[in-house]
Design a protein around this motif. Structure first.
Motif, PDB file in Angstrom:
ATOM      1  N   SER A  24       0.788  -1.500  -0.275  1.00 56.46           N
ATOM      2  CA  SER A  24      -0.032   0.353   0.482  1.00 56.46           C
ATOM      3  C   SER A  24       0.897   1.173  -0.178  1.00 56.46           C
ATOM      4  O   SER A  24       1.327   1.005   1.094  1.00 56.46           O
ATOM      5  CB  SER A  24      -0.613  -0.003   1.328  1.00 56.46           C
ATOM      6  N   SER A  25       0.689   2.409  -0.318  1.00 58.90           N
ATOM      7  CA  SER A  25       1.111   3.538  -1.082  1.00 58.90           C
ATOM      8  C   SER A  25       0.241   4.582   0.311  1.00 58.90           C
ATOM      9  O   SER A  25       0.794   5.515   0.332  1.00 58.90           O
ATOM     10  CB  SER A  25       1.633   4.046  -1.805  1.00 58.90           C
ATOM     11  N   GLY A  26      -0.671   3.940   1.236  1.00 61.94           N
ATOM     12  CA  GLY A  26      -1.453   5.251   1.521  1.00 61.94           C
ATOM     13  C   GLY A  26      -1.242   5.146   3.022  1.00 61.94           C
ATOM     14  O   GLY A  26      -0.127   4.743   3.761  1.00 61.94           O
ATOM     15  N   LEU A  27      -1.849   6.220   3.628  1.00 60.47           N
ATOM     16  CA  LEU A  27      -1.042   6.433   4.822  1.00 60.47           C
ATOM     17  C   LEU A  27      -1.558   5.999   5.984  1.00 60.47           C
ATOM     18  O   LEU A  27      -3.168   4.926   5.753  1.00 60.47           O
ATOM     19  CB  LEU A  27      -2.382   7.930   5.337  1.00 60.47           C
ATOM     20  N   ALA A  28      -0.948   5.830   6.931  1.00 57.78           N
ATOM     21  CA  ALA A  28      -1.843   5.246   8.141  1.00 57.78           C
ATOM     22  C   ALA A  28      -1.550   3.420   7.999  1.00 57.78           C
ATOM     23  O   ALA A  28      -2.728   3.073   8.480  1.00 57.78           O
ATOM     24  CB  ALA A  28      -2.669   5.383   8.769  1.00 57.78           C
ATOM     25  N   PHE A  29      -1.116   2.775   7.289  1.00 61.32           N
ATOM     26  CA  PHE A  29      -1.118   1.784   7.108  1.00 61.32           C
ATOM     27  C   PHE A  29      -0.983   0.652   7.931  1.00 61.32           C
ATOM     28  O   PHE A  29      -1.795  -0.054   7.950  1.00 61.32           O
ATOM     29  CB  PHE A  29       0.314   0.984   5.840  1.00 61.32           C
ATOM     30  N   ASP A  30      -0.599   0.786   9.417  1.00 58.83           N
ATOM     31  CA  ASP A  30       0.309   0.376  10.428  1.00 58.83           C
ATOM     32  C   ASP A  30      -0.706   0.235  11.262  1.00 58.83           C
ATOM     33  O   ASP A  30      -0.984  -0.194  12.360  1.00 58.83           O
ATOM     34  CB  ASP A  30       1.034   0.710  10.878  1.00 58.83           C
ATOM     35  N   SER A  31      -2.644   1.628  10.548  1.00 58.59           N
ATOM     36  CA  SER A  31      -3.719   1.247  11.852  1.00 58.59           C
ATOM     37  C   SER A  31      -4.185   0.022  11.570  1.00 58.59           C
ATOM     38  O   SER A  31      -5.327   0.349  11.855  1.00 58.59           O
ATOM     39  CB  SER A  31      -4.204   2.547  11.453  1.00 58.59           C
ATOM     40  N   TRP A  32      -3.520  -0.372   9.954  1.00 54.54           N
ATOM     41  CA  TRP A  32      -5.378  -1.395   9.847  1.00 54.54           C
ATOM     42  C   TRP A  32      -4.562  -3.110   9.268  1.00 54.54           C
ATOM     43  O   TRP A  32      -2.951  -3.074   9.758  1.00 54.54           O
ATOM     44  CB  TRP A  32      -5.066  -1.028   8.329  1.00 54.54           C
ATOM     45  N   ALA A  33      -5.582  -3.137  10.401  1.00 50.50           N
ATOM     46  CA  ALA A  33      -5.350  -5.000  10.234  1.00 50.50           C
ATOM     47  C   ALA A  33      -5.762  -5.245   8.300  1.00 50.50           C
ATOM     48  O   ALA A  33      -6.483  -4.825   7.641  1.00 50.50           O
ATOM     49  CB  ALA A  33      -6.977  -5.706  10.753  1.00 50.50           C
ATOM     50  N   ILE A  34      -5.504  -6.248   8.159  1.00 52.59           N
ATOM     51  CA  ILE A  34      -5.191  -6.778   6.689  1.00 52.59           C
ATOM     52  C   ILE A  34      -5.120  -8.465   6.457  1.00 52.59           C
ATOM     53  O   ILE A  34      -4.413  -9.096   6.890  1.00 52.59           O
ATOM     54  CB  ILE A  34      -3.598  -5.827   5.861  1.00 52.59           C
ATOM     55  N   GLY A  35      -5.650  -8.180   5.249  1.00 57.97           N
ATOM     56  CA  GLY A  35      -6.052 -10.145   5.640  1.00 57.97           C
ATOM     57  C   GLY A  35      -5.466  -9.812   4.061  1.00 57.97           C
ATOM     58  O   GLY A  35      -6.421  -9.510   3.369  1.00 57.97           O
ATOM     59  N   TRP A  36      -6.139 -11.709   3.800  1.00 50.51           N
ATOM     60  CA  TRP A  36      -6.466 -12.907   2.301  1.00 50.51           C
ATOM     61  C   TRP A  36      -7.315 -13.229   2.421  1.00 50.51           C
ATOM     62  O   TRP A  36      -7.456 -14.405   3.478  1.00 50.51           O
ATOM     63  CB  TRP A  36      -4.181 -13.279   2.182  1.00 50.51           C
ATOM     64  N   PHE A  37      -7.732 -12.917   1.160  1.00 47.16           N
ATOM     65  CA  PHE A  37      -8.625 -13.844   0.641  1.00 47.16           C
ATOM     66  C   PHE A  37      -8.499 -15.069  -0.126  1.00 47.16           C
ATOM     67  O   PHE A  37      -8.064 -13.789  -1.241  1.00 47.16           O
ATOM     68  CB  PHE A  37     -10.013 -13.340   1.055  1.00 47.16           C
ATOM     69  N   ARG A  38      -9.485 -15.633  -0.928  1.00 50.34           N
ATOM     70  CA  ARG A  38      -9.572 -16.494  -2.414  1.00 50.34           C
ATOM     71  C   ARG A  38     -10.504 -16.439  -2.577  1.00 50.34           C
ATOM     72  O   ARG A  38     -11.453 -17.107  -2.399  1.00 50.34           O
ATOM     73  CB  ARG A  38      -8.111 -17.362  -2.111  1.00 50.34           C
ATOM     74  N   GLN A  39     -10.509 -17.258  -4.467  1.00 50.84           N
ATOM     75  CA  GLN A  39     -11.152 -17.259  -4.793  1.00 50.84           C
ATOM     76  C   GLN A  39     -10.649 -17.755  -6.754  1.00 50.84           C
ATOM     77  O   GLN A  39      -9.823 -17.764  -7.235  1.00 50.84           O
ATOM     78  CB  GLN A  39     -12.016 -15.841  -5.870  1.00 50.84           C
ATOM     79  N   GLY A  40     -11.243 -19.279  -5.720  1.00 50.52           N
ATOM     80  CA  GLY A  40     -10.298 -20.296  -7.014  1.00 50.52           C
ATOM     81  C   GLY A  40     -11.793 -20.376  -8.332  1.00 50.52           C
ATOM     82  O   GLY A  40     -12.739 -19.486  -7.978  1.00 50.52           O
ATOM     83  N   PRO A  41     -11.349 -21.168  -9.144  1.00 48.33           N
ATOM     84  CA  PRO A  41     -12.807 -21.273 -10.136  1.00 48.33           C
ATOM     85  C   PRO A  41     -13.881 -21.614  -9.892  1.00 48.33           C
ATOM     86  O   PRO A  41     -13.538 -23.176  -9.295  1.00 48.33           O
ATOM     87  CB  PRO A  41     -11.543 -22.221 -11.519  1.00 48.33           C
ATOM     88  N   GLY A  42     -14.501 -21.132  -9.623  1.00 46.04           N
ATOM     89  CA  GLY A  42     -15.795 -21.857 -10.377  1.00 46.04           C
ATOM     90  C   GLY A  42     -16.093 -21.930  -8.659  1.00 46.04           C
ATOM     91  O   GLY A  42     -17.497 -22.767  -7.946  1.00 46.04           O
ATOM     92  N   LYS A  43     -15.510 -20.629  -7.950  1.00 49.56           N
ATOM     93  CA  LYS A  43     -15.805 -21.522  -6.764  1.00 49.56           C
ATOM     94  C   LYS A  43     -16.055 -20.067  -5.441  1.00 49.56           C
ATOM     95  O   LYS A  43     -15.738 -19.055  -6.390  1.00 49.56           O
ATOM     96  CB  LYS A  43     -14.247 -22.436  -5.863  1.00 49.56           C
ATOM     97  N   GLU A  44     -16.926 -20.026  -4.689  1.00 50.66           N
ATOM     98  CA  GLU A  44     -17.457 -19.228  -3.674  1.00 50.66           C
ATOM     99  C   GLU A  44     -16.178 -18.256  -3.177  1.00 50.66           C
ATOM    100  O   GLU A  44     -14.684 -18.979  -2.754  1.00 50.66           O
ATOM    101  CB  GLU A  44     -18.289 -18.977  -2.995  1.00 50.66           C
ATOM    102  N   PRO A  45     -15.589 -17.400  -2.984  1.00 50.59           N
ATOM    103  CA  PRO A  45     -14.112 -16.555  -2.112  1.00 50.59           C
ATOM    104  C   PRO A  45     -14.006 -17.190  -0.629  1.00 50.59           C
ATOM    105  O   PRO A  45     -15.223 -17.413   0.023  1.00 50.59           O
ATOM    106  CB  PRO A  45     -14.916 -15.214  -1.831  1.00 50.59           C
ATOM    107  N   GLU A  46     -12.968 -17.518  -0.833  1.00 52.20           N
ATOM    108  CA  GLU A  46     -12.285 -17.883   1.216  1.00 52.20           C
ATOM    109  C   GLU A  46     -11.689 -17.660   1.633  1.00 52.20           C
ATOM    110  O   GLU A  46     -10.869 -17.561   0.701  1.00 52.20           O
ATOM    111  CB  GLU A  46     -12.101 -19.402   0.437  1.00 52.20           C
ATOM    112  N   GLY A  47     -11.752 -16.751   2.664  1.00 50.53           N
ATOM    113  CA  GLY A  47     -10.856 -16.161   4.028  1.00 50.53           C
ATOM    114  C   GLY A  47      -9.953 -17.503   3.894  1.00 50.53           C
ATOM    115  O   GLY A  47     -10.453 -18.448   4.463  1.00 50.53           O
ATOM    116  N   ILE A  48      -8.575 -16.528   4.330  1.00 47.85           N
ATOM    117  CA  ILE A  48      -7.512 -17.433   4.724  1.00 47.85           C
ATOM    118  C   ILE A  48      -7.151 -16.728   6.250  1.00 47.85           C
ATOM    119  O   ILE A  48      -6.502 -17.689   7.043  1.00 47.85           O
ATOM    120  CB  ILE A  48      -6.696 -17.273   3.175  1.00 47.85           C
ATOM    121  N   SER A  49      -6.592 -15.812   6.158  1.00 50.77           N
ATOM    122  CA  SER A  49      -5.738 -15.391   6.936  1.00 50.77           C
ATOM    123  C   SER A  49      -6.221 -14.161   7.646  1.00 50.77           C
ATOM    124  O   SER A  49      -5.857 -12.458   6.255  1.00 50.77           O
ATOM    125  CB  SER A  49      -3.967 -16.006   7.016  1.00 50.77           C
ATOM    126  N   CYS A  50      -5.932 -13.710   8.541  1.00 50.71           N
ATOM    127  CA  CYS A  50      -5.630 -12.097   8.929  1.00 50.71           C
ATOM    128  C   CYS A  50      -4.541 -11.778   9.858  1.00 50.71           C
ATOM    129  O   CYS A  50      -4.295 -12.489  10.923  1.00 50.71           O
ATOM    130  CB  CYS A  50      -7.059 -11.953   9.066  1.00 50.71           C
TER     131      CYS A  50
END
Length: 128
Positions: A24-50
């Motif tokens: 991120s190039s935004g300000l206050a990046f260290d104020s945000w919790a950030i997570g990863w999610f993924r979407q496989g082919p033909g699948k619903e989005p899936e949360g991975i980690s935070c």
């Protein structure tokens, strides 16, 4: 509004490793919790980690626990997802998004399928 850009995806053989980055190039990046999610082919989005804003707390789905690890470097405004022992079912577009501790989580998995608006995503393909 925090702007996030994912990178690091690619083609990898089963059992291999990749490290994804969410920058991120935004300000206050260290104020945000950030997570990863993924979407496989033909699948619903899936949360991975935070990961919390400071990096002291993480929450990871059981489906990838022990294989995937989230970390961050606030000096570089970047969150990482280290992926190892990759499987074909890990093939997906991977996204990062903020406010991930608001993602519903129950019994070892993120539920609801709605994880916010990620960036353009980065494609991970696990194939021999």
């Amino acid at each position: 509004q925090l702007q996030l850009v994912e990178s690091g995806g690619g083609l990898v053989q089963p059992g291999g490793s990749l490290r994804l980055s969410c920058a991120s190039s935004g300000l206050a990046f260290d104020s945000w919790a950030i997570g990863w999610f993924r979407q496989g082919p033909g699948k619903e989005p899936e949360g991975i980690s935070c990961i919390s804003a400071s990096g002291s707390t993480t929450k990871t789905a059981d489906s990838v626990k022990g294989r995937f690890s989230i970390s961050r470097d606030n000096a570089k405004n970047t969150v990482y997802l280290q992926m190892s022992t990759l499987k074909s079912e890990d093939t997906a577009v991977y996204y990062c998004a903020a406010n991930c501790f608001n993602w519903p989580y129950s019994r070892g998995r993120y539920i609801g399928g709605r994880f916010g608006s990620g960036g353009q995503g980065t494609q991970v393909t696990v194939s021999s």
